[in-house]
Design a protein around this motif. Structure first.
Motif: not given
Length: 325
Positions: A181, A184-185, A188, A239, A261
């Protein structure tokens, strides 16, 4: 950057400590701290694994790891928030002490004994018709969409880590995709920092109440997608890719962030690891994003999938970000 075992008096970089420091205002995950974020980002990307094989550590017995085995597993977890252990000697051994004792060696003590878990707090994931027909997909052989565990938990009880231990794999299918994750952060934020601001909003995502036969089993839960653990300063992601009844905040930037996302998760990014756990293998992680393909059992040959799952309110000790200055 090097890793440390004790919190320093002064530290100008972002390292890991076995102690849990308080959350400081210089967190790299706060948008106002761009310099801190860039230092953390550089460390994160440096030598980040690109193949699943780099996540796997051969161990003799996960119930009694050697100091070298623990050190290697922690080395990988610190970078990727996950590690896969492989113990061929424990192939098809039904022993719930395996995930429990493994977790204890990494500071995982507080089990999330949810209503569907076994009496000992560790869940036996297998096809259970009574649960699957009630809509609980983990107890079916259907595919599981991208999610983090416990996304429906109240904010005061987030699932920080979990262990999956494979006793018997499915005859066919049951593969997992895994995504850190933190990555992913980063994706973004690098695309549009306002995506992060939107997904950190306390009303970004609402999980509807769970109701069975007119009785509310669990109330609706509203909260952010990304949040910081107040006791450690580490990043937590909440999520689910479910679409049924999930309520996303309706402002434009949140909708754009969610669409981006989903696009990333549907893509073929090299930072998504793919693996099918074999008997005696397991996943130890800080609640990374994951999914599972559908699978088929073979009852005639005894190839019936059984995975033990232990979910924790703790984070893996030794993977805290130390941000003391």
């Amino acid at each position: 950057m090097a890793y440390i075992t004790q919190p320093p008096v002064r530290l100008d970089n972002f390292m890991h400590s076995t102690a849990a420091p308080p959350l400081h205002s210089n967190s790299p995950f706060l948008l106002e701290n761009e310099a801190s974020y860039q230092r953390w980002r550089q460390w994160k990307l440096d030598d980040y694994p690109v193949t699943t094989e780099k996540l796997i550590v051969e161990v003799t017995d996960p119930r009694r790891l050697s100091p070298a085995e623990i050190a290697e597993m922690l080395r990988i977890c610190r970078k990727t928030n996950m590690v896969i252990y492989a113990s061929p000697l424990l192939s098809k051994q039904e022993d719930k002490a395996i995930p429990r004792r493994l977790g204890e060696q990494f500071g995982l003590q507080r089990l999330d004994s949810n209503s569907l878990a076994d009496d000992d707090g560790i869940t036996s994931l297998q096809v259970v018709p009574d649960k699957s027909t009630r809509g609980y997909i983990p107890y079916s052989n259907q595919r599981l969409l991208w999610h983090s565990d416990g996304y429906y938990n109240p904010p005061e009880h987030p699932v920080r880590a979990f262990i999956l231990h494979c006793v018997v794999p499915a005859a066919q299918g049951g593969d997992n995709e895994l995504l850190d994750h933190d990555m992913m952060y980063m994706a973004l934020r690098d695309t549009n920092p306002e995506f992060i601001r939107a997904l950190m909003a306390p009303d970004a995502m609402t999980i509807p109440a769970n109701t069975e036969s007119g009785t509310e089993i669990r109330p609706a839960q509203t909260g952010p997608v990304f949040s910081l653990a107040p006791e450690t300063g580490t990043l937590h992601m909440r999520y689910t890719a479910r679409t049924r009844s999930i309520e996303w905040k309706q402002d434009t930037i949140t909708q754009q962030a969610v669409a981006f996302l989903k696009e990333l998760l549907a893509g073929d990014t090299p930072r998504i690891f793919r693996h099918r756990l074999a008997a005696g293998q397991g996943l130890l992680c800080n609640n990374v994003l994951h999914n599972r393909t559908g699978f088929a059992d073979d009852v005639d040959t005894g190839q019936v999938r059984l995975i033990y799952r232990a979910r924790y309110f703790d984070r893996i000790v030794g993977t805290y970000l130390n941000m003391a200055l």
